[in-house]
Design a protein around this motif. Structure first.
Motif, mmCIF file in Angstrom:
data_model
loop_
_atom_site.group_PDB
_atom_site.id
_atom_site.type_symbol
_atom_site.label_atom_id
_atom_site.label_comp_id
_atom_site.label_asym_id
_atom_site.label_seq_id
_atom_site.Cartn_x
_atom_site.Cartn_y
_atom_site.Cartn_z
ATOM 1 N N SER A 100 0.822 -1.212 0.000
ATOM 2 C CA SER A 100 0.000 0.000 0.000
ATOM 3 C C SER A 100 0.858 1.265 0.000
ATOM 4 C CB SER A 100 -0.939 0.002 1.213
ATOM 5 O OG SER A 100 -0.223 -0.087 2.428
ATOM 6 N N VAL A 101 2.046 1.209 0.613
ATOM 7 C CA VAL A 101 2.950 2.363 0.594
ATOM 8 C C VAL A 101 3.501 2.571 -0.810
ATOM 9 C CG1 VAL A 101 5.188 3.236 1.391
ATOM 10 C CG2 VAL A 101 3.557 2.294 3.034
ATOM 11 N N THR A 284 -7.574 -2.007 13.792
ATOM 12 C CA THR A 284 -7.449 -0.923 12.817
ATOM 13 C C THR A 284 -8.180 0.329 13.269
ATOM 14 O OG1 THR A 284 -9.420 -1.603 11.586
ATOM 15 C CG2 THR A 284 -7.319 -2.553 10.895
ATOM 16 N N MET A 285 -7.723 1.429 12.709
ATOM 17 C CA MET A 285 -8.383 2.709 12.910
ATOM 18 C C MET A 285 -9.839 2.612 12.442
ATOM 19 S SD MET A 285 -7.496 5.688 13.958
ATOM 20 C CE MET A 285 -8.346 7.269 14.051
ATOM 21 N N ASP A 293 -11.767 -0.784 3.749
ATOM 22 C CA ASP A 293 -10.378 -1.246 3.712
ATOM 23 C C ASP A 293 -9.399 -0.092 3.539
ATOM 24 O OD1 ASP A 293 -11.145 -0.609 1.121
ATOM 25 O OD2 ASP A 293 -9.997 -2.236 0.193
ATOM 26 N N GLU A 294 -9.894 1.154 3.701
ATOM 27 C CA GLU A 294 -9.044 2.331 3.500
ATOM 28 C C GLU A 294 -8.979 3.184 4.762
ATOM 29 O OE1 GLU A 294 -10.464 4.570 0.199
ATOM 30 O OE2 GLU A 294 -9.933 3.039 -1.283
ATOM 31 N N THR A 295 -7.919 3.995 4.819
ATOM 32 C CA THR A 295 -7.771 4.928 5.925
ATOM 33 C C THR A 295 -7.170 6.233 5.428
ATOM 34 O OG1 THR A 295 -6.781 5.309 8.114
ATOM 35 C CG2 THR A 295 -5.471 4.055 6.535
ATOM 36 N N TYR A 358 -0.810 -2.124 9.673
ATOM 37 C CA TYR A 358 -0.428 -2.450 8.304
ATOM 38 C C TYR A 358 -1.598 -2.893 7.432
ATOM 39 C CZ TYR A 358 4.473 -2.344 9.786
ATOM 40 O OH TYR A 358 5.698 -1.940 10.255
ATOM 41 N N LYS A 359 -2.785 -3.011 7.988
ATOM 42 C CA LYS A 359 -3.895 -3.660 7.284
ATOM 43 C C LYS A 359 -4.654 -2.755 6.310
ATOM 44 C CE LYS A 359 -4.787 -7.297 10.679
ATOM 45 N NZ LYS A 359 -5.761 -7.869 11.641
ATOM 46 N N LEU A 360 -4.822 -1.486 6.649
ATOM 47 C CA LEU A 360 -5.637 -0.608 5.799
ATOM 48 C C LEU A 360 -4.781 0.091 4.744
ATOM 49 C CD1 LEU A 360 -7.926 1.042 8.501
ATOM 50 C CD2 LEU A 360 -8.419 -0.964 7.076
ATOM 51 N N LYS A 361 -5.397 0.372 3.607
ATOM 52 C CA LYS A 361 -4.708 1.071 2.524
ATOM 53 C C LYS A 361 -4.945 2.578 2.648
ATOM 54 C CE LYS A 361 -7.064 -1.021 -0.609
ATOM 55 N NZ LYS A 361 -7.605 -1.489 -1.908
ATOM 56 N N PRO A 362 -3.946 3.392 2.310
ATOM 57 C CA PRO A 362 -4.174 4.842 2.320
ATOM 58 C C PRO A 362 -5.126 5.229 1.194
ATOM 59 C CG PRO A 362 -2.041 4.338 1.350
ATOM 60 C CD PRO A 362 -2.586 3.045 1.879
ATOM 61 N N ASN A 363 -6.036 6.153 1.484
ATOM 62 C CA ASN A 363 -6.985 6.552 0.438
ATOM 63 C C ASN A 363 -6.516 7.771 -0.348
ATOM 64 O OD1 ASN A 363 -7.426 8.681 2.162
ATOM 65 N ND2 ASN A 363 -9.550 8.185 2.620
ATOM 66 N N GLY A 364 -5.322 8.246 -0.032
ATOM 67 C CA GLY A 364 -4.749 9.338 -0.822
ATOM 68 C C GLY A 364 -5.212 10.719 -0.439
ATOM 69 N N LYS A 365 -6.034 10.823 0.618
ATOM 70 C CA LYS A 365 -6.442 12.140 1.098
ATOM 71 C C LYS A 365 -5.449 12.600 2.158
ATOM 72 C CE LYS A 365 -11.375 11.376 0.263
ATOM 73 N NZ LYS A 365 -12.711 11.298 0.872
#
Length: 418
Positions: A100-101, A284-285, A293-295, A358-365
């Motif tokens: 995800s990074v 997870t947050m 699945d995003e954060t 480590y589980k959630l993907k960044p949503n780019g915001k």
């Protein structure tokens, strides 16, 4: 490779030597590193990008330290070396780096890689198993929404001599809702396209209602240190070591925080040997139910990139490969209190599973990337705090408060946005 001196942007020479330089020097004795202190975030304009460009022109560093949001403009302006070609040519292994990074870095570079990040920052929901066990309440789970977390916290109601949720210090109730719950749910109070403040909605009303109810029934801790002193009596020794963090003191069932909280808990417990170790865990947050699945909490504050005008690209690439390599990650995993992008080296900390980070993907915001000046946020937050305080005190309704914040917030906004 002949002897080379690299100019590298970092916090200062001592910090660079401690974090990377000493080990790098032992592996690459022919490459000296001269650290240029990072100054371009001290007075940022346009989120720092303009001042970074000027810094690069003035100081001509070989390696630049950046945040995720900086990659977009700097890569578009062709100020950074496209590392995709070097990675492909040398078959540099990215497979053990958190996907995800890498995906986020590619997204910021319009499909290409303009920097690599050895670490990342994220937030998770910490909980105290012992408090949950004592209350007979089921533990939190991954992918809960904020509504889930707030409802869970209200099951405590202070009956177990502990708050259900501690939001942390230095933030008012209003700021907590709009900047933590709203932002991390992917909801913003500001519509940049229409230049409108939008708070009088069903989403915001529902969240404020839950938070205010939790504040009243003592399931949420959202106040100042004075409430800690009046409700909980601690020895001077405990206060000195633990500070004012109710979760670390074992007086809150849940909190949200970075991985640094794990270190704070460990340090406090080491300092007070007679204290029973906290049985903590993380999930997870809280997430947006539409994107579970995003954060928005995952971001990169240490991306190392190469100045496109560098005369030492080969040596600069050796440094970036090393900083982001397996050897450094394995060594750092034994003593680090940061999240490593080479995730195979870091599954736990102090004996606790930390995979939730480590589980959630960044949503780019990006947090505070709305382009609004600090002066606006200061005025708007003061307005919001004042109106929500009236609701807490019973002199106003939530509906009236949200109408006032939206109306007068728009007046404030119009002063800064044309």
């Amino acid at each position: 490779m002949e002897n080379v001196t690299l100019k590298v942007v970092y916090y200062d020479q001592n910090m660079f030597n401690r974090d990377y330089g000493e080990l790098f020097a032992s592996r690459y004795p022919n490459i000296d590193v001269e650290v240029l202190p990072i100054t371009y975030y001290s007075n940022p304009q346009n989120n720092g990008v303009d001042s970074i460009s000027q810094y690069i022109i003035t100081n001509q560093p070989d390696v630049v330290l950046l945040r995720d949001i900086d990659l977009i403009t700097l890569s578009q302006k062709k100020e950074l070396v496209n590392l995709s070609f070097l990675i492909k040519e040398e078959k540099y292994d990215l497979s053990t780096m958190l996907p995800s990074v890498i995906d986020l870095i590619r997204k910021l570079g319009d499909g290409d890689i303009y920097g690599l990040a050895p670490t990342f920052e994220n937030t998770a929901l910490f909980y105290n198993k012992d408090i949950f066990d004592k209350a007979g309440i089921d533990y939190p789970v991954d992918n809960m929404t904020w509504k889930d977390v707030l409802l869970l916290s209200q099951r405590f109601n202070g009956n177990e001599s502990a708050y259900g949720f501690y939001k942390g210090k230095n933030s008012s109730l209003f700021n907590f809702v709009i900047k933590r719950i709203g932002y991390l749910s992917g909801i913003n109070f500001y519509n940049a396209k229409d230049k409108k403040i939008t708070l009088n909605t069903a989403f915001w009303k529902s969240i404020f209602e839950q938070v205010i109810e939790g504040y009243h029934n003592k399931s949420l801790f959202l106040d100042t240190n004075q409430e800690i002193k009046s409700r909980y009596k601690f020895s001077d020794e405990v206060d000195i070591v633990y500070g004012s963090n109710l979760f670390v003191k074992g007086k809150a069932a849940m909190t949200i925080d970075s991985i640094a909280l794990a270190s704070d808990i460990e340090k406090a417990q080491q300092a007070l040997k007679n204290i029973t170790p906290m049985n903590w865990a993380v999930v997870t947050m809280p997430v947006d139910p539409l994107n579970p699945d995003e954060t928005t909490a995952l971001h990169l504050n240490q991306i190392f990139s190469i100045n496109a005008k560098s005369q030492n690209i080969e040596a600069a690439w050796e440094l970036i490969k090393f900083i982001n390599g397996e050897e450094w990650a394995k060594l750092k995993s034994k003593s680090s209190s940061v999240l490593l992008t080479r995730f195979e080296n870091m599954k736990e900390m102090y004996g606790h599973d930390i995979e939730a980070f480590y589980k959630l993907k960044p949503n780019g915001k990006f947090y505070n990337s709305d382009g609004l000046p600090d002066a606006f946020h200061k005025e708007f937050n003061a307005l919001g705090n004042e109106e929500i305080l009236k609701v807490i005190q019973g002199t106003s309704t939530l509906e009236d408060a949200l109408i006032e914040i939206e109306k007068n917030g728009q007046v404030i906004l119009n002063k800064y946005v044309q």
